[in-house]
Structures are given as C-alpha cells and as structure tokens.
Design an enzyme around this catalytic site. Structure first.
Site, mmCIF file in Angstrom:
data_model
loop_
_atom_site.group_PDB
_atom_site.id
_atom_site.type_symbol
_atom_site.label_atom_id
_atom_site.label_comp_id
_atom_site.label_asym_id
_atom_site.label_seq_id
_atom_site.Cartn_x
_atom_site.Cartn_y
_atom_site.Cartn_z
ATOM 1 N N ASP A 7 47.837 -8.788 -67.058
ATOM 2 C CA ASP A 7 47.260 -9.757 -66.104
ATOM 3 C C ASP A 7 46.267 -9.021 -65.223
ATOM 4 O O ASP A 7 46.285 -7.787 -65.134
ATOM 5 C CB ASP A 7 48.343 -10.412 -65.238
ATOM 6 C CG ASP A 7 47.761 -11.465 -64.281
ATOM 7 O OD1 ASP A 7 46.869 -12.228 -64.712
ATOM 8 O OD2 ASP A 7 48.175 -11.523 -63.115
ATOM 9 N N SER A 8 45.405 -9.790 -64.566
ATOM 10 C CA SER A 8 44.462 -9.189 -63.619
ATOM 11 C C SER A 8 45.208 -8.558 -62.446
ATOM 12 O O SER A 8 44.678 -7.676 -61.785
ATOM 13 C CB SER A 8 43.519 -10.264 -63.089
ATOM 14 O OG SER A 8 44.279 -11.261 -62.433
ATOM 15 N N TYR A 39 40.132 -12.005 -61.184
ATOM 16 C CA TYR A 39 39.197 -12.261 -62.288
ATOM 17 C C TYR A 39 38.528 -13.634 -62.147
ATOM 18 O O TYR A 39 37.479 -13.863 -62.735
ATOM 19 C CB TYR A 39 39.949 -12.261 -63.622
ATOM 20 C CG TYR A 39 40.238 -10.909 -64.227
ATOM 21 C CD1 TYR A 39 40.113 -9.724 -63.503
ATOM 22 C CD2 TYR A 39 40.630 -10.822 -65.553
ATOM 23 C CE1 TYR A 39 40.402 -8.499 -64.089
ATOM 24 C CE2 TYR A 39 40.909 -9.600 -66.152
ATOM 25 C CZ TYR A 39 40.796 -8.436 -65.407
ATOM 26 O OH TYR A 39 41.075 -7.238 -66.002
ATOM 27 N N GLY A 40 39.187 -14.520 -61.404
ATOM 28 C CA GLY A 40 38.789 -15.927 -61.404
ATOM 29 C C GLY A 40 37.413 -16.229 -60.864
ATOM 30 O O GLY A 40 36.930 -17.356 -60.974
ATOM 31 N N CYS A 70 47.452 -14.252 -68.365
ATOM 32 C CA CYS A 70 46.361 -14.522 -67.441
ATOM 33 C C CYS A 70 45.513 -15.615 -68.073
ATOM 34 O O CYS A 70 44.923 -15.412 -69.136
ATOM 35 C CB CYS A 70 45.529 -13.247 -67.254
ATOM 36 S SG CYS A 70 44.080 -13.475 -66.222
ATOM 37 N N ASN A 71 45.486 -16.779 -67.422
ATOM 38 C CA ASN A 71 44.706 -17.891 -67.977
ATOM 39 C C ASN A 71 43.222 -17.606 -67.947
ATOM 40 O O ASN A 71 42.483 -18.025 -68.823
ATOM 41 C CB ASN A 71 44.974 -19.161 -67.168
ATOM 42 C CG ASN A 71 46.372 -19.657 -67.382
ATOM 43 O OD1 ASN A 71 46.619 -20.468 -68.253
ATOM 44 N ND2 ASN A 71 47.308 -19.146 -66.608
ATOM 45 N N THR A 72 42.795 -16.879 -66.901
ATOM 46 C CA THR A 72 41.365 -16.625 -66.770
ATOM 47 C C THR A 72 40.889 -15.753 -67.931
ATOM 48 O O THR A 72 39.868 -16.042 -68.563
ATOM 49 C CB THR A 72 41.088 -15.943 -65.413
ATOM 50 O OG1 THR A 72 41.713 -16.735 -64.391
ATOM 51 C CG2 THR A 72 39.616 -15.839 -65.131
ATOM 52 N N GLU A 162 47.655 -12.515 -53.788
ATOM 53 C CA GLU A 162 47.617 -11.048 -54.000
ATOM 54 C C GLU A 162 47.760 -10.301 -52.675
ATOM 55 O O GLU A 162 48.310 -9.215 -52.619
ATOM 56 C CB GLU A 162 46.307 -10.622 -54.685
ATOM 57 C CG GLU A 162 46.220 -10.946 -56.179
ATOM 58 C CD GLU A 162 46.936 -9.943 -57.102
ATOM 59 O OE1 GLU A 162 46.852 -8.732 -56.839
ATOM 60 O OE2 GLU A 162 47.568 -10.394 -58.079
ATOM 61 N N CYS A 194 47.382 -21.059 -63.931
ATOM 62 C CA CYS A 194 47.113 -19.690 -63.484
ATOM 63 C C CYS A 194 48.487 -19.065 -63.272
ATOM 64 O O CYS A 194 49.361 -19.687 -62.648
ATOM 65 C CB CYS A 194 46.322 -19.698 -62.181
ATOM 66 S SG CYS A 194 46.207 -18.069 -61.398
ATOM 67 N N THR A 195 48.674 -17.866 -63.790
ATOM 68 C CA THR A 195 50.026 -17.291 -63.741
ATOM 69 C C THR A 195 50.433 -16.858 -62.332
ATOM 70 O O THR A 195 51.593 -16.525 -62.108
ATOM 71 C CB THR A 195 50.152 -16.115 -64.725
ATOM 72 O OG1 THR A 195 49.108 -15.174 -64.464
ATOM 73 C CG2 THR A 195 50.066 -16.601 -66.157
ATOM 74 N N HIS A 196 49.503 -16.867 -61.396
ATOM 75 C CA HIS A 196 49.887 -16.626 -60.006
ATOM 76 C C HIS A 196 50.554 -17.874 -59.391
ATOM 77 O O HIS A 196 51.324 -17.752 -58.437
ATOM 78 C CB HIS A 196 48.671 -16.282 -59.139
ATOM 79 C CG HIS A 196 48.162 -14.894 -59.310
ATOM 80 N ND1 HIS A 196 47.531 -14.468 -60.447
ATOM 81 C CD2 HIS A 196 48.180 -13.832 -58.468
ATOM 82 C CE1 HIS A 196 47.177 -13.195 -60.297
ATOM 83 N NE2 HIS A 196 47.563 -12.787 -59.110
#
Ligand code: DGL
Length: 270
Positions: A7-8, A39-40, A70-72, A162, A194-196
């Site tokens: 992931d980012s 990354y988004g 990470c979807n982005t 983050e 989004c995995t966040h």
C-alpha cells in the site's frame, strides 16, 4: 510461502489484518510506501513507477504473489503492470475485483457476460486519482448492467488518517457524504474504495444512515485471496517470515500503525 501486501501507506493494514486472520499459516510481508503517500493526488505514471518499485522489493522478500492493497495503485497502475511489466512466474492482484464481484453477486472469478443485479444506485468513496481513473465503473460494466454509480473524491481524507488526525478525518467523512448525497440522495450501497477508509467505517456508516449497505474491502479481499491460493498454491513464494517494511521513518510509521491497529507493529526500513 510468503505473500506480499503493498500500500502507499498504512491503509493496507486493514486488508492485512483480514487476510492474516483468514490465512493464519501464510507469512505476509507488508510494504508501505509511506515516504511517497498519499498516492491519491499523484499522476498515473508516478503511481506506476512507485508501485513497481514497491512490488519489486516484495519479490526480493520471496513473495511471488503481491496484492496491491491500494485502490489508487490498482486503479492507476495494475492493468499496465499486468500487461507490460509483471514477469513470468510472478503475480500482482488488485482489490477492486473482489469488491465488485460481491456487489454484483458473483462467485470469485465468474467471467460470464454482464447482467442485471439487485443494487441500482451505488455511492463510491475513493481518492481523487481512483475516481478520475473510472476503473471502478469500467470493472463494474464488465459484470453488471443498469447500475448508476456516483463517485465522491474524498480529498484530504488519507492525509488526515495518515497523520492520525481523526477529528479532521471524521469531519471530512461527514462533508464528503453530504456532498455525495446532494447528487444521489438515496444510494442503496456505498463502496469504501480506499483501504484507508475502513479505519473510518463507523463514521461513514453514521453519516450514510442505516438504509445504506456499506461494502468494505478487507474481508472480501481475504475471502477472494483464500480462494485464489486454493486454486494456485504454486503462487506461494519462497519467503518464510512475516514482516513490515516502510520507505518512510520506521519509528514514526510503527507508532502510527500501532495506534491504528491497536496492537504492537514494528516496521523496518525497506
Ligand atoms: N489506501 C490507498 C487506496 O486504497 C491509497 C491512498 C493514498 O495513498 O492516497 O487508495
């Protein structure tokens, strides 16, 4: 027999938690590209370059199979990676397809033609890059017809998460849900793309109200990975140890990860 999770930043830990719970005998190596998150708001070439570098690092750890949690990166880089970059004997999988298969009531890997499905109005919450890629709508169109998708780019939300600023993150969730509801007053389903965002799932549920089914990726990705590994046991790479790598400051990233996941997590430098 290790598998890599990329992931980012820290969002992929939500996916890691679910896959590790589902596959307790598989060692997982996690890599967060915290030095370059989020990354988004990056352009697709940049995301392709950074994601390839992260995946290569996980291959060095003995992970022949890497999941982009990470979807982005899945939206902006995965197709190009699979078509032009991934060598023989290695695999990179994304997180969109399991989610869309669940939304469209399909078995994992069912590639039959698109058909009508029960859900007609879907709200998508994702990063600006994921939204502008339209990858979600593209993957959905392969599987379903007649589904109206309204996408909300959730600017600022990944940064707030983050940075551990949960008060700001909650306020952003509320305002992004309100903005979406002005355009689609009654979504039947909402996708946290989004995995966040599973870290803010409760805030999304409250803001969306009880009538909206919320689709969150971790458990769906875990079920689909278990199915994939059942069919492709050869993709378990030679790595033997689990671990956490970051391109950022290991101490700071470990502290934040421990706070999010409510258990001690120690990152080392990638
Ligand atoms: N967690 C990632 C996603 O699923 C990336 C967010 C970001 O770095 O902007 O999209």
């Amino acid at each position: 027999m290790a598998v890599g999770i990329f992931d980012s930043g820290l969002g992929g830990l939500t996916v890691l938690g679910a896959v590790a719970g589902r596959l307790p005998d598989v060692p997982f190596v996690y890599l967060g590209d915290n030095a370059h998150a989020p990354y988004g708001v990056r352009d697709p070439d940049d995301i392709f370059r950074l994601t390839c570098a992260g995946v290569e690092r996980l291959w060095e750890e003995g992970c022949d199979l890497v999941v982009l949690a990470c979807n982005t990166a899945s939206a902006a880089a995965l197709r190009r990676m699979q078509e032009t970059w991934v060598p023989e004997g290695k695999r990179v999988l994304g997180v969109f397809v399991p989610l869309i298969e669940a939304l469209t009531e399909r078995q994992w890997g069912d590639n039959s033609p698109p058909r009508e499905v029960a859900v007609k109005h879907v709200a998508l919450f994702a990063t600006p890059t994921t939204v502008s890629s339209r990858a979600f709508q593209r993957e959905l169109a392969f599987r379903a017809i007649g589904v109206d998708v309204e996408a909300q780019p959730c600017g600022g939300l990944v940064d707030a998460i983050e940075q551990g600023d949960m008060i700001l993150a909650e306020a952003l969730v509320q305002s992004h849900v309100e903005a979406l509801k002005r355009r689609m007053p009654r979504p039947e389903a909402a996708v946290l793309g989004c995995t966040h965002y599973p870290l803010m799932e409760e805030a999304f549920r409250v803001a969306l109200g009880p009538d909206v089914a919320v689709y969150s990726q971790p458990s769906l990705v875990a079920a689909s990975l278990a199915d994939y590994l059942g069919r492709h046991p050869d993709m378990l790479g030679p790595g033997v140890a689990s671990g956490f790598l970051t391109t950022g400051d290991p101490q700071a990233v470990s502290a934040r990860a421990t706070q999010f996941m409510r258990r001690g997590i120690r990152f080392r430098a990638a």
